[in-house]
Design an enzyme around this catalytic site. Structure first.
Site, mmCIF file in Angstrom:
data_model
loop_
_atom_site.group_PDB
_atom_site.id
_atom_site.type_symbol
_atom_site.label_atom_id
_atom_site.label_comp_id
_atom_site.label_asym_id
_atom_site.label_seq_id
_atom_site.Cartn_x
_atom_site.Cartn_y
_atom_site.Cartn_z
ATOM 1 N N THR A 295 45.276 33.917 2.644
ATOM 2 C CA THR A 295 46.074 33.400 3.758
ATOM 3 C C THR A 295 45.207 33.459 5.006
ATOM 4 O O THR A 295 44.251 34.230 5.065
ATOM 5 C CB THR A 295 47.336 34.244 3.996
ATOM 6 O OG1 THR A 295 46.922 35.560 4.287
ATOM 7 C CG2 THR A 295 48.231 34.243 2.786
ATOM 8 N N GLU B 139 51.824 32.597 -0.296
ATOM 9 C CA GLU B 139 52.458 33.682 -1.060
ATOM 10 C C GLU B 139 53.598 33.209 -1.955
ATOM 11 O O GLU B 139 54.096 33.963 -2.779
ATOM 12 C CB GLU B 139 53.014 34.735 -0.089
ATOM 13 C CG GLU B 139 51.971 35.576 0.617
ATOM 14 C CD GLU B 139 51.471 34.964 1.920
ATOM 15 O OE1 GLU B 139 51.536 33.727 2.070
ATOM 16 O OE2 GLU B 139 51.006 35.731 2.784
ATOM 17 N N LYS C 196 60.789 35.545 22.969
ATOM 18 C CA LYS C 196 61.931 36.434 23.171
ATOM 19 C C LYS C 196 62.273 36.463 24.640
ATOM 20 O O LYS C 196 61.538 37.003 25.449
ATOM 21 C CB LYS C 196 61.583 37.847 22.688
ATOM 22 C CG LYS C 196 62.127 38.122 21.318
ATOM 23 C CD LYS C 196 62.168 39.597 21.035
ATOM 24 C CE LYS C 196 62.940 39.808 19.743
ATOM 25 N NZ LYS C 196 62.683 41.081 19.125
ATOM 26 N N TRP D 60 66.309 34.968 21.046
ATOM 27 C CA TRP D 60 65.177 34.202 20.544
ATOM 28 C C TRP D 60 65.296 32.726 20.918
ATOM 29 O O TRP D 60 66.337 32.100 20.735
ATOM 30 C CB TRP D 60 65.123 34.302 19.019
ATOM 31 C CG TRP D 60 64.709 35.648 18.543
ATOM 32 C CD1 TRP D 60 64.214 36.669 19.293
ATOM 33 C CD2 TRP D 60 64.750 36.125 17.188
ATOM 34 N NE1 TRP D 60 63.943 37.744 18.506
ATOM 35 C CE2 TRP D 60 64.255 37.457 17.213
ATOM 36 C CE3 TRP D 60 65.137 35.569 15.973
ATOM 37 C CZ2 TRP D 60 64.152 38.216 16.055
ATOM 38 C CZ3 TRP D 60 65.026 36.329 14.826
ATOM 39 C CH2 TRP D 60 64.539 37.634 14.863
HETATM 40 P P1 ADP Z 1 48.814 30.091 6.856
HETATM 41 O O1 ADP Z 1 49.335 29.020 7.759
HETATM 42 O O2 ADP Z 1 49.233 31.462 7.223
HETATM 43 O O3 ADP Z 1 47.445 29.897 6.408
HETATM 44 P P2 ADP Z 1 50.385 29.051 4.767
HETATM 45 O O4 ADP Z 1 49.738 27.759 4.556
HETATM 46 O O5 ADP Z 1 50.740 29.868 3.613
HETATM 47 O O6 ADP Z 1 49.499 29.971 5.507
HETATM 48 O O7 ADP Z 1 51.557 28.833 5.778
HETATM 49 C C1 ADP Z 1 52.832 29.283 5.565
HETATM 50 C C2 ADP Z 1 53.668 29.132 6.792
HETATM 51 O O8 ADP Z 1 53.671 27.798 7.262
HETATM 52 C C3 ADP Z 1 55.105 29.472 6.551
HETATM 53 O O9 ADP Z 1 55.317 30.848 6.583
HETATM 54 C C4 ADP Z 1 55.787 28.741 7.692
HETATM 55 O O10 ADP Z 1 55.743 29.474 8.880
HETATM 56 C C5 ADP Z 1 54.936 27.528 7.871
HETATM 57 N N1 ADP Z 1 55.551 26.379 7.212
HETATM 58 C C6 ADP Z 1 55.314 25.897 5.990
HETATM 59 N N2 ADP Z 1 56.059 24.811 5.740
HETATM 60 C C7 ADP Z 1 56.812 24.601 6.835
HETATM 61 C C8 ADP Z 1 57.803 23.637 7.203
HETATM 62 N N3 ADP Z 1 58.167 22.630 6.412
HETATM 63 N N4 ADP Z 1 58.361 23.759 8.424
HETATM 64 C C9 ADP Z 1 58.017 24.757 9.261
HETATM 65 N N5 ADP Z 1 57.095 25.677 8.974
HETATM 66 C C10 ADP Z 1 56.490 25.613 7.778
#
Ligand code: ADP
Length: 544
Positions: free
Chosen positions: A184, A329, A438, A443
C-alpha cells in the site's frame, strides 16, 4: 458430515489454463511505449508463461520466493505473472511511479530475488540495484533489439524465455499458498505488504464477475487501463482470462488520445481506470470531437467518482459508469454501485445519486460501521462511521507482521475510510479518516465538496484540505486546478457550492493552483498538498 464433492484447489493458474484450453485464440493485445501494437492470444501467453516457470526454476527460484515486476500492462508482464504464480512463487508488483527510496524500501522488505522490468525503468533500476542487494538478476520485458544499454547486467526477456521448455506442471500446492504481494502507498508510516493467496484471488475473481459487479463476458473486449501493480488491476488479470474476454494492454501511454485510439481500433466494450484518467479522456474527446466507439461500460474506482463524470459518460457517450470501492487490502473490489431493483425503478436522474455512492457489498463479505469505540452505527445514510470489513478476500495481517494485529475482536479489518450506509444498502465514502476535516467537533466530507466543485465547468480537479483554525479546530479550504484556457474566481466557486452543501461546510478560502499533485496511482496526493500548504493562513475567521 462432509460433502462428497471433489476437492479442486482454488489456484489462480487454472484461470490461464482455462483460457488457453477454451479461449485459446482469443486475443491479448499489447501496445508498447513506442506505440507498437503486438497481437497474441491466450494460447500463446499460456505457453510463454510455462517457459517463464521453467526459466525461474532454472534460476533457482523456489516456491515462496518473491519475483518482482516493475512495468506497465503488457502481454510479457502477464506471462511473467502466471509463470511465477503457477510455480508457487510470489509475484510482487512494484509501482514504477513511486520514489526511489520507497521502491528500495519495498523491494528490500519483500526480499525480491529477480526483477522483470519495463525498458523505460532502466535508469531507475540502475539507481535501485546498489540499494537492494537481494536482487540477483534483471530481465527487461522486451526483445534483444530493444534491450536498454545499462552498466549493470541485464537480459532481454524474449531471449531469456525462448530456450525454455513449454511444459511445466503448475499448481499442486495448497490453495492458501501465497501468490501475490502488493504494497500500500503508506500515506502514514512505511508502505505495508498485502500478501494475497491463490484462494483469495480466485474467490475475488469469481465475486467480481457476477452480473451486478463487472459482468465481464467472453464477448467483451477489455481495455485494462488500471495498472497491474494497482491491486492486480482490480482482479482483471484473473477475471478477463477466466471468461475469455479479449484483453487489451495499453502500456505506459495512458493519455486521452492514446486510449481513445485503442478504444476505437480494438472495439473496446469495457474498460477500467481511476477518475483522473477518465477526466483526461473526456477532456481529449471535447477537444477532438471524437467518440468512444463500441464502449458500453467503464468501471471506475480508487477515488470518488464525480457526478459530472457519470453524467457526461451517460448523456454524451451512452456509456454506463460502474463505480467500485476497495483497497489493496480488500483484493481490491468490495462494493459496487450498480442499481438494485429498487434503484433501477427510480427516474434516471435520481439513479445518478446512487451511482455516485460507492455501492453495495459483494456476496461473501461483511461490512459494518462503528464509532471510535467500536460500537455499531445505524445504516441511515446520515451517520458517518469507521468502515470495517471481513471476508475471505480481506487482509488478515501485513507481510512480515508489520502493523501487528489489524483485526478487531469480531475479525473485521478497519479500512481507514469513513462512510455512511443508507437504507438501500449503498455505502458512501465521506473521507479517509486522515483526510476528514474536523470542524467544531463535527466532520466535513472533503470528498463531497470536491465532487461538487469538479462539476463547475471551469474546474479540472479539486481538492479540499483542513487548515488549523483557533476556534473550530479546522476549517476546509478548496484548491482548484482549472481546465486549460478556463477562468474562474473565488466567488464563482462559492456561489456554485452555495445551496449544494451545508452552510458551515463552505470552504473558508478557494485557491487556484496550476497543478493539483497526483500520487503514484493517479489519486490526489493530499499529503503533498498539506506539505505545500504548510504556513498557509486563513484569510478571515468565519462563524457557523
Ligand atoms: P492507496 O491509495 O493507499 O495506495 P489503495 O489503492 O488500496 O491504496 O486505496 C484504497 C483507498 O482508496 C480506499 O481506502 C479509499 O479511501 C479510496 N477509494 C477507493 N475506491 C474509492 C471510491 N470509489 N470512492 C472513494 N474512495 C475510494
Amino acid at each position: 458430515m462432509q460433502g462428497l464433492m471433489q476437492h479442486g484447489a482454488l489456484t489462480v493458474d487454472k484461470f490461464l489454463d482455462h483460457a488457453a484450453a477454451w479461449h485459446g485464440a482469443r486475443e491479448v493485445i499489447s501496445r508498447d511505449a513506442a506505440g507498437i501494437v503486438t497481437r497474441s492470444n491466450y494460447g500463446e501467453i499460456h505457453t510463454l508463461a510455462k517457459r517463464v516457470s521453467n526459466g525461474l526454476a532454472r534460476a533457482g527460484i523456489r516456491p515462496g520466493d518473491r519475483v518482482a515486476t516493475m512495468g506497465w500492462n503488457s502481454a510479457r508482464h502477464l506471462a511473467v505473472w502466471y509463470g511465477a504464480t503457477g510455480m508457487g512463487a510470489v509475484l510482487h508488483t512494484l509501482n514504477p511511479r513511486l520514489f526511489l527510496e520507497q521502491i528500495a524500501y519495498i523491494a528490500n522488505h519483500a526480499g525480491d530475488r529477480i526483477l522483470f522490468a519495463d525498458p523505460a525503468c532502466a535508469e531507475l533500476i540502475g539507481e535501485l540495484l546498489p540499494q537492494v542487494p537481494t536482487i540477483e538478476r534483471v530481465i527487461f520485458l522486451c526483445d534483444a533489439a530493444t534491450l536498454p544499454r545499462t552498466d549493470y547486467a541485464a537480459t532481454a526477456f524474449d531471449d531469456w524465455a525462448a530456450g525454455e521448455p513449454a511444459e511445466y506442471a503448475w499448481g499442486g500446492f495448497d490453495e492458501n499458498t501465497a501468490c501475490g504481494l502488493c504494497y500500500t502507498s503508506g500515506t502514514t508510516g512505511n508502505p505495508k505488504g498485502v500478501l494475497y493467496g491463490h484462494r483469495s484471488n480466485y474467490i475475488h475473481a469469481l465475486m467480481t464477475l457476477q452480473a451486478d459487479a463487472l459482468a465481464l463476458s467472453g464477448r467483451d473486449s477489455v481495455l485494462m487501463v488500471v495498472p497491474m501493480y494497482h491491486a492486480n488491476a482490480w482482479g482483471m488479470v484473473y477475471s478477463a482470462p477466466a471468461v475469455g474476454a479479449k484483453l487489451v494492454l495499453p502500456g505506459q501511454k495512458m493519455d486521452g488520445e492514446s486510449l481513445v485510439d485503442l478504444i476505437e481500433q480494438e472495439g473496446i466494450t469495457f474498460s477500467s481506470a481511476v477518475p483522473t484518467i477518465w477526466q483526461g479522456v473526456l477532456q481529449y474527446l471535447r477537444e477532438s470531437g471524437r467518440g468512444l466507439g463500441a464502449l458500453k461500460r467503464v468501471v471506475i474506482g480508487g477515488s470518488a467518482v464525480p457526478e459530472a463524470l457519470v453524467r457526461t459518460f451517460r448523456d454524451d457517450y451512452g456509456v454506463d459508469v460502474i463505480q467500485g470501492w476497495g483497497m489493496t487490502e480488500t483484493s481490491p473490489l468490495a462494493t459496487i454501485s450498480t442499481p438494485s431493483a429498487e434503484v433501477a425503478a427510480l427516474p434516471a436522474d435520481e439513479q445518478i445519486q446512487y451511482a455516485i455512492k460507492q455501492g453495495r457489498l459483494l456476496a461473501g463479505l461483511e461490512l459494518k460501521l462503528t464509532d471510535d469505540e467500536g460500537n455499531r452505527l445505524p445504516h441511515d445514510g446520515r451517520t458517518p462511521g469507521r468502515l470495517k470489513i471481513k471476508g475471505p478476500t480481506i487482509v488478515s495481517g501485513y507481510f512480515g507482521g508489520d502493523g501487528g494485529n489489524v483485526l478487531d475482536e469480531e475479525g473485521f479489518f478497519d479500512t481507514g475510510d469513513v462512510s455512511t450506509i443508507d437504507d438501500k444498502g449503498y455505502m458512501q465514502i465521506t473521507d479517509r479518516a486522515k483526510d476528514v476535516v474536523k470542524s467544531g467537533g463535527e466532520w466535513i466530507s472533503s470528498i463531497e465538496i470536491e465532487n461538487i466543485a469538479t462539476g463547475h465547468p471551469a474546474v479540472a480537479l479539486a481538492a479540499v484540505i483542513g487548515v488549523a483554525h483557533p476556534k473550530w479546530d479546522e476549517r476546509p479550504i478548496l484548491l482548484c486546478q482549472l481546465k486549460p484556457g478556463a477562468s474562474a474566481c473565488r466567488d464563482d466557486l462559492t456561489s456554485f457550492l452555495d445551496g449544494k452543501i451545508a452552510r458551515w461546510w463552505m470552504p473558508d478560502d478557494v485557491l487556484f493552483v496550476p497543478e493539483i499533485p497526483l500520487g503514484a496511482t493517479g489519486k490526489i496526493d493530499k499529503k503533498l498538498i498539506r506539505q505545500r500548504m504548510e504556513g498557509y493562513k486563513l484569510p478571515f475567521e468565519v462563524t457557523r
